[in-house]
Design a protein around this motif. Structure first.
Motif, PDB file in Angstrom:
ATOM      1  N   GLU A 181       0.818 -38.574  21.260  1.00 34.01           N
ATOM      2  CA  GLU A 181       0.917 -39.930  20.722  1.00 34.01           C
ATOM      3  C   GLU A 181       0.574 -39.962  19.236  1.00 34.01           C
ATOM      4  O   GLU A 181       1.308 -40.560  18.427  1.00 34.01           O
ATOM      5  CB  GLU A 181      -0.022 -40.845  21.510  1.00 34.01           C
ATOM      6  CG  GLU A 181      -0.083 -42.267  21.002  1.00 34.01           C
ATOM      7  CD  GLU A 181      -1.156 -43.073  21.728  1.00 34.01           C
ATOM      8  OE1 GLU A 181      -1.817 -43.903  21.074  1.00 34.01           O
ATOM      9  OE2 GLU A 181      -1.340 -42.865  22.938  1.00 34.01           O
ATOM     10  N   LEU A 182      -0.533 -39.323  18.869  1.00 29.68           N
ATOM     11  CA  LEU A 182      -0.943 -39.317  17.465  1.00 29.68           C
ATOM     12  C   LEU A 182      -0.001 -38.483  16.613  1.00 29.68           C
ATOM     13  O   LEU A 182       0.277 -38.823  15.461  1.00 29.68           O
ATOM     14  CB  LEU A 182      -2.376 -38.800  17.336  1.00 29.68           C
ATOM     15  CG  LEU A 182      -3.461 -39.715  17.910  1.00 29.68           C
ATOM     16  CD1 LEU A 182      -4.840 -39.066  17.781  1.00 29.68           C
ATOM     17  CD2 LEU A 182      -3.458 -41.071  17.210  1.00 29.68           C
ATOM     18  N   PHE A 183       0.502 -37.384  17.168  1.00 34.07           N
ATOM     19  CA  PHE A 183       1.474 -36.554  16.445  1.00 34.07           C
ATOM     20  C   PHE A 183       2.696 -37.387  16.075  1.00 34.07           C
ATOM     21  O   PHE A 183       3.162 -37.370  14.936  1.00 34.07           O
ATOM     22  CB  PHE A 183       1.872 -35.367  17.314  1.00 34.07           C
ATOM     23  CG  PHE A 183       2.886 -34.456  16.680  1.00 34.07           C
ATOM     24  CD1 PHE A 183       2.488 -33.441  15.825  1.00 34.07           C
ATOM     25  CD2 PHE A 183       4.242 -34.611  16.939  1.00 34.07           C
ATOM     26  CE1 PHE A 183       3.421 -32.598  15.230  1.00 34.07           C
ATOM     27  CE2 PHE A 183       5.180 -33.779  16.348  1.00 34.07           C
ATOM     28  CZ  PHE A 183       4.772 -32.759  15.492  1.00 34.07           C
ATOM     29  N   GLY A 184       3.212 -38.130  17.053  1.00 35.03           N
ATOM     30  CA  GLY A 184       4.373 -38.966  16.790  1.00 35.03           C
ATOM     31  C   GLY A 184       4.078 -40.069  15.791  1.00 35.03           C
ATOM     32  O   GLY A 184       4.905 -40.365  14.916  1.00 35.03           O
ATOM     33  N   GLY A 185       2.902 -40.671  15.889  1.00 42.16           N
ATOM     34  CA  GLY A 185       2.548 -41.745  14.973  1.00 42.16           C
ATOM     35  C   GLY A 185       2.423 -41.282  13.538  1.00 42.16           C
ATOM     36  O   GLY A 185       2.804 -42.000  12.602  1.00 42.16           O
ATOM     37  N   LEU A 186       1.897 -40.074  13.344  1.00 45.09           N
ATOM     38  CA  LEU A 186       1.709 -39.550  11.989  1.00 45.09           C
ATOM     39  C   LEU A 186       3.000 -39.042  11.374  1.00 45.09           C
ATOM     40  O   LEU A 186       3.132 -38.996  10.147  1.00 45.09           O
ATOM     41  CB  LEU A 186       0.673 -38.426  12.007  1.00 45.09           C
ATOM     42  CG  LEU A 186      -0.779 -38.841  12.263  1.00 45.09           C
ATOM     43  CD1 LEU A 186      -1.654 -37.617  12.481  1.00 45.09           C
ATOM     44  CD2 LEU A 186      -1.315 -39.656  11.090  1.00 45.09           C
ATOM     45  N   PHE A 187       3.955 -38.672  12.212  1.00 47.13           N
ATOM     46  CA  PHE A 187       5.156 -38.002  11.691  1.00 47.13           C
ATOM     47  C   PHE A 187       5.961 -38.903  10.757  1.00 47.13           C
ATOM     48  O   PHE A 187       6.633 -38.421   9.847  1.00 47.13           O
ATOM     49  CB  PHE A 187       6.038 -37.522  12.850  1.00 47.13           C
ATOM     50  CG  PHE A 187       6.936 -36.390  12.483  1.00 47.13           C
ATOM     51  CD1 PHE A 187       8.268 -36.609  12.150  1.00 47.13           C
ATOM     52  CD2 PHE A 187       6.444 -35.092  12.448  1.00 47.13           C
ATOM     53  CE1 PHE A 187       9.090 -35.553  11.799  1.00 47.13           C
ATOM     54  CE2 PHE A 187       7.264 -34.035  12.098  1.00 47.13           C
ATOM     55  CZ  PHE A 187       8.596 -34.256  11.768  1.00 47.13           C
ATOM     56  N   GLY A 188       5.887 -40.200  10.945  1.00 44.36           N
ATOM     57  CA  GLY A 188       6.647 -41.107  10.091  1.00 44.36           C
ATOM     58  C   GLY A 188       5.870 -41.596   8.880  1.00 44.36           C
ATOM     59  O   GLY A 188       6.381 -42.424   8.125  1.00 44.36           O
ATOM     60  N   SER A 189       4.662 -41.079   8.673  1.00 42.47           N
ATOM     61  CA  SER A 189       3.840 -41.549   7.560  1.00 42.47           C
ATOM     62  C   SER A 189       4.310 -40.973   6.232  1.00 42.47           C
ATOM     63  O   SER A 189       5.007 -39.951   6.178  1.00 42.47           O
ATOM     64  CB  SER A 189       2.375 -41.155   7.782  1.00 42.47           C
ATOM     65  OG  SER A 189       2.229 -39.743   7.694  1.00 42.47           O
ATOM     66  N   ASN A 190       3.908 -41.642   5.154  1.00 44.47           N
ATOM     67  CA  ASN A 190       4.226 -41.132   3.813  1.00 44.47           C
ATOM     68  C   ASN A 190       3.592 -39.771   3.571  1.00 44.47           C
ATOM     69  O   ASN A 190       4.184 -38.904   2.916  1.00 44.47           O
ATOM     70  CB  ASN A 190       3.753 -42.127   2.751  1.00 44.47           C
ATOM     71  CG  ASN A 190       4.565 -43.405   2.739  1.00 44.47           C
ATOM     72  OD1 ASN A 190       5.705 -43.428   3.190  1.00 44.47           O
ATOM     73  ND2 ASN A 190       3.983 -44.484   2.248  1.00 44.47           N
ATOM     74  N   ASP A 191       2.374 -39.576   4.091  1.00 45.08           N
ATOM     75  CA  ASP A 191       1.702 -38.290   3.910  1.00 45.08           C
ATOM     76  C   ASP A 191       2.457 -37.163   4.596  1.00 45.08           C
ATOM     77  O   ASP A 191       2.536 -36.043   4.069  1.00 45.08           O
ATOM     78  CB  ASP A 191       0.274 -38.358   4.446  1.00 45.08           C
ATOM     79  CG  ASP A 191      -0.707 -38.921   3.423  1.00 45.08           C
ATOM     80  OD1 ASP A 191      -0.288 -39.184   2.277  1.00 45.08           O
ATOM     81  OD2 ASP A 191      -1.896 -39.091   3.769  1.00 45.08           O
ATOM     82  N   ALA A 192       3.011 -37.429   5.772  1.00 39.06           N
ATOM     83  CA  ALA A 192       3.793 -36.400   6.463  1.00 39.06           C
ATOM     84  C   ALA A 192       5.037 -36.049   5.657  1.00 39.06           C
ATOM     85  O   ALA A 192       5.396 -34.864   5.507  1.00 39.06           O
ATOM     86  CB  ALA A 192       4.174 -36.869   7.866  1.00 39.06           C
ATOM     87  N   LYS A 193       5.704 -37.058   5.131  1.00 34.51           N
ATOM     88  CA  LYS A 193       6.891 -36.816   4.298  1.00 34.51           C
ATOM     89  C   LYS A 193       6.508 -36.016   3.055  1.00 34.51           C
ATOM     90  O   LYS A 193       7.221 -35.091   2.646  1.00 34.51           O
ATOM     91  CB  LYS A 193       7.528 -38.146   3.908  1.00 34.51           C
ATOM     92  CG  LYS A 193       8.090 -38.930   5.091  1.00 34.51           C
ATOM     93  CD  LYS A 193       8.568 -40.307   4.661  1.00 34.51           C
ATOM     94  CE  LYS A 193       9.038 -41.109   5.874  1.00 34.51           C
ATOM     95  NZ  LYS A 193       9.432 -42.495   5.498  1.00 34.51           N
ATOM     96  N   GLU A 194       5.374 -36.382   2.448  1.00 34.54           N
ATOM     97  CA  GLU A 194       4.903 -35.673   1.258  1.00 34.54           C
ATOM     98  C   GLU A 194       4.551 -34.233   1.584  1.00 34.54           C
ATOM     99  O   GLU A 194       4.902 -33.297   0.835  1.00 34.54           O
ATOM    100  CB  GLU A 194       3.688 -36.392   0.671  1.00 34.54           C
ATOM    101  CG  GLU A 194       2.872 -35.596  -0.348  1.00 34.54           C
ATOM    102  CD  GLU A 194       3.623 -35.256  -1.627  1.00 34.54           C
ATOM    103  OE1 GLU A 194       3.092 -34.443  -2.410  1.00 34.54           O
ATOM    104  OE2 GLU A 194       4.730 -35.795  -1.836  1.00 34.54           O
ATOM    105  N   GLY A 195       3.871 -34.016   2.701  1.00 34.15           N
ATOM    106  CA  GLY A 195       3.479 -32.663   3.077  1.00 34.15           C
ATOM    107  C   GLY A 195       4.654 -31.770   3.343  1.00 34.15           C
ATOM    108  O   GLY A 195       4.683 -30.605   2.917  1.00 34.15           O
ATOM    109  N   ILE A 196       5.638 -32.281   4.056  1.00 43.48           N
ATOM    110  CA  ILE A 196       6.835 -31.493   4.373  1.00 43.48           C
ATOM    111  C   ILE A 196       7.649 -31.216   3.110  1.00 43.48           C
ATOM    112  O   ILE A 196       8.119 -30.091   2.882  1.00 43.48           O
ATOM    113  CB  ILE A 196       7.689 -32.223   5.428  1.00 43.48           C
ATOM    114  CG1 ILE A 196       6.915 -32.278   6.760  1.00 43.48           C
ATOM    115  CG2 ILE A 196       9.033 -31.539   5.607  1.00 43.48           C
ATOM    116  CD1 ILE A 196       7.532 -33.194   7.787  1.00 43.48           C
TER     117      ILE A 196
END
Length: 257
Positions: free
Chosen positions: A228-243
């Motif tokens: 659940e938390l993995f999915g919630g974080l995946f759409g965050s700006n930080d996830a986009k920035e990290g990738i």
């Protein structure tokens, strides 16, 4: 703030217990700590907290002088419950809390340190729960947390003898993460905190939440919450920035968004 000194720099808040001579955890210290947790919760300038002690000790324990002012066993139970609630809050806090222990962490001092997410010590620091010398027992969670770190047998020995262990042994037992010379303790603690502070605050919060779930929930519930938390974080700006930073081979700049 009178008994706690605070310095915030580079997303790290160093909170220093300053209650001479032994940094006893008087009611005023605990109240100030509670207020700081309130303050830091939504403070974007704070991503990691370091607890440290002024002078010769981290904390030598509760303020025994305050004990004689407690009128009844019921009031003692309430005092213990309030301390447990505060330390439980530290353990479940959304930002990493690191205890940098020198000199001694005894009684309530060790109970506070054990509620922190990570402990760094000096090699000769003394860590113990000596309450039985006073005819009482640990009351701020010590009987429950210590065996989780060092095992039931070793915890029982430490409490029934009232004898502390050294920081170097605490590392071997898993009670502390690392040991350093005293002159380097705070420097090394800040270096570790800096590594934490460079990560996405939301990811850090999620990891702390999941590790605390692992202590009490079933494996299946933990796995469900992880997904659940993995999915919630995946759409965050930080996830986009990290990738994006990984693809572009650069250091990411996380904002907590």
């Amino acid at each position: 703030m009178g008994l706690l000194k605070v310095n915030i720099s580079d997303f790290i808040a160093i909170v220093t217990i300053d209650n001479a001579p032994a940094n006893a955890l008087a009611s005023g210290v605990l109240k100030e700590l509670s207020n700081l947790l309130d303050e830091f919760e939504n403070n974007e300038a704070v991503r990691v907290i370091i607890l440290h002690g002024e002078g010769r000790f981290f904390s030598a324990g509760a303020d025994i002088k305050e004990f004689v002012q407690v009128p009844s066993g019921e009031e003692f139970a309430k005092l213990a419950s309030n301390g447990q609630d505060l330390f439980e809050r530290v353990e479940n806090y959304s930002k990493p809390v690191i205890a940098a222990i020198h000199g001694a962490a005894l009684g309530g001092g060790l109970e506070l340190a054990m509620s922190c997410h990570i402990r760094l010590v000096t090699n000769d620091a003394k860590l113990g729960l000596p309450e039985l010398q006073l005819g009482i027992i640990p009351g701020f969670g010590g009987t429950q947390r210590l065996p989780k770190y060092v095992g039931t047998g070793r915890a029982l020995e430490m409490m029934l003898t009232s004898e502390p262990i050294l920081g170097s042994e605490a590392v071997k037992l898993g009670l502390a993460n690392h040991a350093h010379p005293e002159e380097k303790l705070l420097e090394e603690t800040k270096a570790l905190a800096s590594k934490f502070a460079q990560k996405s605050p939301n990811s850090v919060k999620a990891v702390i939440e999941l590790l605390n779930i692992a202590k009490t929930e079933t494996y299946q519930n933990g796995m469900k919450k992880e997904a659940e938390l993995f999915g919630g974080l995946f759409g965050s700006n930080d996830a986009k920035e990290g990738i994006t930073a990984f693809i572009e081979k650069r250091k990411p700049n996380f904002t907590g968004k």
